[in-house]
Design an enzyme around this catalytic site. Structure first.
Site, PDB file in Angstrom:
ATOM      1  CE  LYS A 280      -4.582  -0.857   1.922  1.00  0.00           C
ATOM      2  NZ  LYS A 280      -5.498  -0.558   3.043  1.00  0.00           N
ATOM      3  CD  GLU A 365     -19.790  -4.508   7.398  1.00  0.00           C
ATOM      4  OE1 GLU A 365     -18.985  -3.594   7.121  1.00  0.00           O
ATOM      5  OE2 GLU A 365     -19.814  -5.606   6.793  1.00  0.00           O
ATOM      6  NE  ARG A 393     -20.950  -5.361   4.183  1.00  0.00           N
ATOM      7  CZ  ARG A 393     -20.323  -5.894   3.145  1.00  0.00           C
ATOM      8  NH1 ARG A 393     -20.520  -5.418   1.931  1.00  0.00           N
ATOM      9  NH2 ARG A 393     -19.485  -6.885   3.304  1.00  0.00           N
TER      10      ARG A 393
END
Length: 625
Positions: A280, A365, A393
């Site tokens: 990243k 979630e 979700r």
């Protein structure tokens, strides 16, 4: 510049190896330059430059289909597919989205924005391709973080059923694997997918299966021996044991290695997972050192990576962060749960102070909600901190595991309402509609920073499922003179007059205050009520307003279907009251990306737009009356 030669999707295939390496550097410079002005997702995009380039070279796009999980790392894909010149308006209203969007380009084949979805979408597309007898490749890209989501494992479990080529790319930007293990795997995988090996394996299996009695036992024995060796040497055995061919790990910044592994992946008949290691923030030191700060960032100074404008005023997230720590210091039963968003949801201080009472469940979630139900059943007070758009979700878990049992779970719903540049997939505009339809649920929205503190205290002391929704951005600090105690299902009167009543909630209370001042300047008598509760609605207060107001204007930053306003309008109609009702809410639809203040004007929920609607409706009432 090499990048200037990339005008159409096929241009990258004309470059040699040296030019490809130059292009990768130029793309990174381009992304840093553009995002430093517009803001956007930087670290993840810098990490997938070579990976994206390799996929554009190895596959025949748009005939072949790339599906990006989440999709905020698709900027290089947009550059290479002809949208380079649109980056000055990235994530601006009317400009290109920060996520894949089918309406934007034929190279974006599936709209994404939430995590852990690309494998399911790709697998479904692959099954559809085979049913229709079509011939193209499907490549689903998924991150290592997204593999914490259960939906990804459901797709992996199903992926073994497909017998034609389906490529999954695991973009791993966190896991560390030593060089010798990686080298051994690269060697083994090149052998396992070579034409000679693949054909030999088929021939041996087919021949042995024709032998009566002994063929299948021999095949089983060979597989067991082979698997025993793989368990020692190959880190991808989880996938292999599920029936998915595993290739990798491969250096995600080596275009030659990537092209080689993709050619191998194309030969596999069935599901194949290509494990790619990336970094990243690659190529930009501030993002490499602190990738979490450059996941999603506003305009920044390229020289040092420091944001150009940082408000010193506290956000609603800051207010929540401070107060949940204070409450947890007093109440040892409070625990906090987040789905991979400890920083975004303001739980870093809580995590530091109460590490045993803090749970980051990853991008999961559904698990977050049901595990909170378990914590509540065990006698604790769980506070589930989730963005509004992500909470949807876990809808079934809220219905079945929390509300059905009437468990005391507190939902701290951040980013409720319009959020701006992330667009349709991230606007938090549906939570009111889906939460208020659930029995036993209580939902309130504070008018300002001070009331958020009171609302959290109310929610902690409450007995049953309760949610507090609050918007993104600077916490409103006006109206502090109105500080009545929060009582279950009760609103509060802020200004009490007659003629027109503004019945507002949450972020719209400040808009109602501004609207009142504009109406007063035109000679109107105007009351303002802070509804406080989406559920239960204070219908006693509504009855009171009906007695001396010709018009009640409901004001909320949520969609009209299932809204507070709809319920109040139906209630007044059933009461056969002479008071007219004007509903101010968001339209029944998805809201695209753009600056929040601009979106409020476009959607006509800002004070000037509402003023016009109120004046028009009041004039109509006078004419009819």
């Amino acid at each position: 510049m090499i990048l200037e030669r990339i005008e159409k999707p096929s241009d990258i295939k004309k470059l040699n190896k040296k030019e490809l390496n130059i292009l990768a550097r130029e793309i990174r410079d381009f992304l840093i330059e553009k995002i430093s002005v517009t803001g956007g997702h930087l670290a993840g995009n810098l990490g997938v430059v070579e990976l994206t380039m390799a996929m554009h070279i190895a596959f025949d796009l748009p005939k072949d289909k790339i599906i990006w999980d989440v999709g905020h790392q698709s900027y290089t894909h947009k550059i290479l597919s002809g949208r380079k010149n649109a980056f000055d308006n990235l994530r601006k209203f009317g400009g290109i989205s920060g996520f894949p969007k089918t309406s934007e380009s034929k190279f974006d084949v599936f709209n994404t924005g939430h995590s852990s979805t690309s494998l399911s979408a790709g697998l479904g597309m692959a099954f559809g391709r085979d049913i229709k007898g079509e011939n193209y490749r499907i490549i689903s890209v998924i991150g290592d973080g997204a593999l914490t989501g259960g939906m990804a494992y459901e797709a992996l479990n199903n992926a073994v059923q497909i017998k034609t080529n389906f490529i999954m790319v695991l973009n791993d930007n966190d896991m560390s694997i030593s060089k010798n293990v990686g080298g051994m795997n690269e060697y083994l995988n090149s052998i396992r997918t070579a034409d000679g090996y693949t054909n030999l394996k088929k021939m041996v299996n087919n021949s042995l299966e024709r032998l009566p009695y002994i063929g299948k036992p021999i095949i089983k024995s060979i597989k067991q021996t082979k698997n025993g060796i793989k368990q020692i040497l190959i880190p991808g055995m989880l996938f292999e044991n599920m029936g998915i061919t595993y290739l990798g790990p491969v250096d995600g910044h080596n275009i030659t290695a990537l092209l080689r592994v993709f050619e191998e992946a194309k030969k596999v008949e069935g599901s194949v997972l290509v494990h790619v290691l990336t970094k990243k923030g690659k190529g930009y030191t501030p993002a490499e050192k602190h990738p979490e700060n450059f996941h999603g960032i506003g305009a920044f100074d390229i020289a040092n990576g420091i944001p150009k404008s940082v408000s010193k005023k506290p956000t609603y997230t800051d207010v929540f962060s401070k107060n949940i720590v204070e409450l947890a210091t007093e109440n040892k039963n409070i625990v906090a749960i987040t789905a991979a968003m400890p920083e975004g949801c303001g739980l870093l201080e809580f995590k530091d102070k109460f590490p045993r009472r803090f749970f980051d469940v990853g991008i999961a979630e559904q698990h977050a909600v049901t595990s909170a139900a378990g914590l509540a059943a065990a006698g604790l007070t769980p506070v589930v901190c989730i963005y509004s758009s992500f909470l949807q979700r876990g809808f079934d878990q809220i219905v079945h595991d929390v509300c059905l049992q009437n468990l005391h779970v507190v939902f701290a719903i951040d980013r409720a309402g319009l959020v701006g540049a992330d667009g349709e997939t991230h606007q938090g505009i549906f939570d009111v509609s889906f939460l208020t339809c659930i029995p036993n649920m209580t939902l309130l929205a504070p008018k300002n920073a001070k009331e958020l503190k009171s609302a959290l205290k109310f929610a902690i002391d409450f007995d049953g499922p309760v949610a507090v929704r609050y918007p993104r951005g600077i916490a409103y600090d006006s109206l502090n003179e109105f500080e009545s105690k929060i009582e279950f299902g009760k609103g509060e009167m802020l200004f009490e007059e007659s003629d027109i009543a503004l019945f507002a909630i949450g972020s719209m209370v400040s808009t109602a205050k501004n609207l009142r001042e504009k109406l007063k300047s035109r000679g109107f008598n105007v009351s303002v009520a802070n509804a406080r509760f989406f559920k239960p609605i204070d219908f006693e207060l509504v009855d009171k307003l009906c007695k001396n107001h010709k018009l009640i204007v409901t004001m909320e930053e949520s969609v009209i279907n299932g809204s507070m306003g709809e319920k109040i309008k139906a209630y007044i109609k059933d009461k056969d009251c002479n008071t007219d009702v004007l509903n101010i809410a968001l339209p029944d639809g998805y809201v695209e990306h753009g600056d929040v203040s601009l979106l409020r004007k476009k959607l006509e929920i800002d004070s000037d737009s509402v003023l016009k609607k109120v004046l028009d409706r009041y004039e109509k009432i006078k004419d009819e009356g």
